[in-house]
Design an enzyme around this catalytic site. Structure first.
Site, short mmCIF file in Angstrom:
data_model
loop_
_atom_site.label_atom_id
_atom_site.label_comp_id
_atom_site.label_asym_id
_atom_site.label_seq_id
_atom_site.Cartn_x
_atom_site.Cartn_y
_atom_site.Cartn_z
N CYS A 80 38.71 24.41 35.83
CA CYS A 80 39.00 25.82 35.55
C CYS A 80 40.49 26.01 35.79
O CYS A 80 40.94 26.03 36.93
CB CYS A 80 38.19 26.75 36.45
SG CYS A 80 38.53 28.51 36.13
N CYS A 135 41.40 29.80 37.49
CA CYS A 135 40.98 30.15 38.85
C CYS A 135 40.03 29.07 39.35
O CYS A 135 40.45 27.94 39.56
CB CYS A 135 40.36 31.54 38.90
SG CYS A 135 39.10 31.85 37.65
N SER A 136 38.76 29.41 39.53
CA SER A 136 37.80 28.40 40.00
C SER A 136 36.39 28.71 39.50
O SER A 136 35.43 28.62 40.26
CB SER A 136 37.81 28.30 41.52
OG SER A 136 37.51 29.57 42.11
N CYS A 137 36.29 29.10 38.23
CA CYS A 137 34.97 29.39 37.65
C CYS A 137 34.08 28.16 37.76
O CYS A 137 34.49 27.05 37.41
CB CYS A 137 35.11 29.82 36.20
SG CYS A 137 36.01 31.37 36.00
#
Length: 212
Positions: free
Chosen positions: A108, A111-113
């Site tokens: 990702c 961000c950190s999906c």
């Protein structure tokens, strides 16, 4: 410096982000705003019950049932929802099948999906700037950092997870697993193999690494 000395008392402290979280938890607990036992139960659920065992079950079933795998690759969201794996951070799922010609890995970049209902809490490295930047530029180098060295003829496909779409990698089934039951196959599926930064365990090594 004190922090470089393993015998210094400060070396026993967790890293700064963990300290900040602990301090916030302590303040909220003292104010009666959170219940530590309830918080522990939520964390345990995501770490050990929700994921990554859920994802491992999906992979093991795909290995065992060609019709299930075909449906999963066609509409992963519907199939995993039928299994009870749905909710926030997992609304729109896409399954990616690794083959002898293609190795998929997920990042990702913004961000950190991450597919929480299937894989649980994302690992720290998945959220790091280094992983997010290097995976796009040099995916083979990143894989090598994880101990995965692929033949030159295997193409590496990088998929960018977003708030709209999250991915589950279906790793190649290890050789020598014909006839193994779904539960036994699950034990071979590692969290990293479902992100694409690792491979499943070979038969006989399941006790060395549980999913997650």
């Amino acid at each position: 410096m004190p922090h470089d000395d393993p015998d210094h008392p400060h070396s026993l402290l967790p890293p700064e982000p963990a300290l900040r979280v602990k301090a916030l938890e302590t303040i909220l607990t003292r104010k009666g705003l959170i219940d530590p036992a309830a918080l522990d139960a939520i964390i345990d659920t995501y770490e050990n019950k929700i994921g990554p065992r859920n994802g491992a079950r999906v992979v093991a079933r795909a290995w065992s049932d060609p019709a299930f795998k075909a449906r999963l690759l066609e509409d992963a969201t519907a199939v995993v929802s039928e299994m009870g794996y749905y909710g926030r951070q997992g609304e729109h799922m896409v399954a990616l099948e690794n083959t002898p010609e293609i190795h998929n890995m997920v990042v990702c970049t913004l961000c950190s999906c991450y597919p929480w209902p299937l894989l649980g809490i994302p690992p720290t490295w998945y959220k790091s700037d280094a992983y997010r930047a290097r995976t796009v530029r040099a995916p083979r180098a990143v894989l090598a950092d994880f101990g995965v060295v692929l033949p030159d003829e295997v193409a590496v496909q990088v998929w960018d997870s977003t708030a709209e779409i999250r991915y589950l990698v279906i790793p190649q089934r290890p050789a020598g697993t014909d006839g193994m039951a779904e539960e036994a196959l699950m034990a071979l599926v590692t969290r990293d193999s479902m992100i694409g930064t690792g491979l499943p365990l070979p038969p006989g090594d399941a006790s060395q690494e549980a999913p997650g």
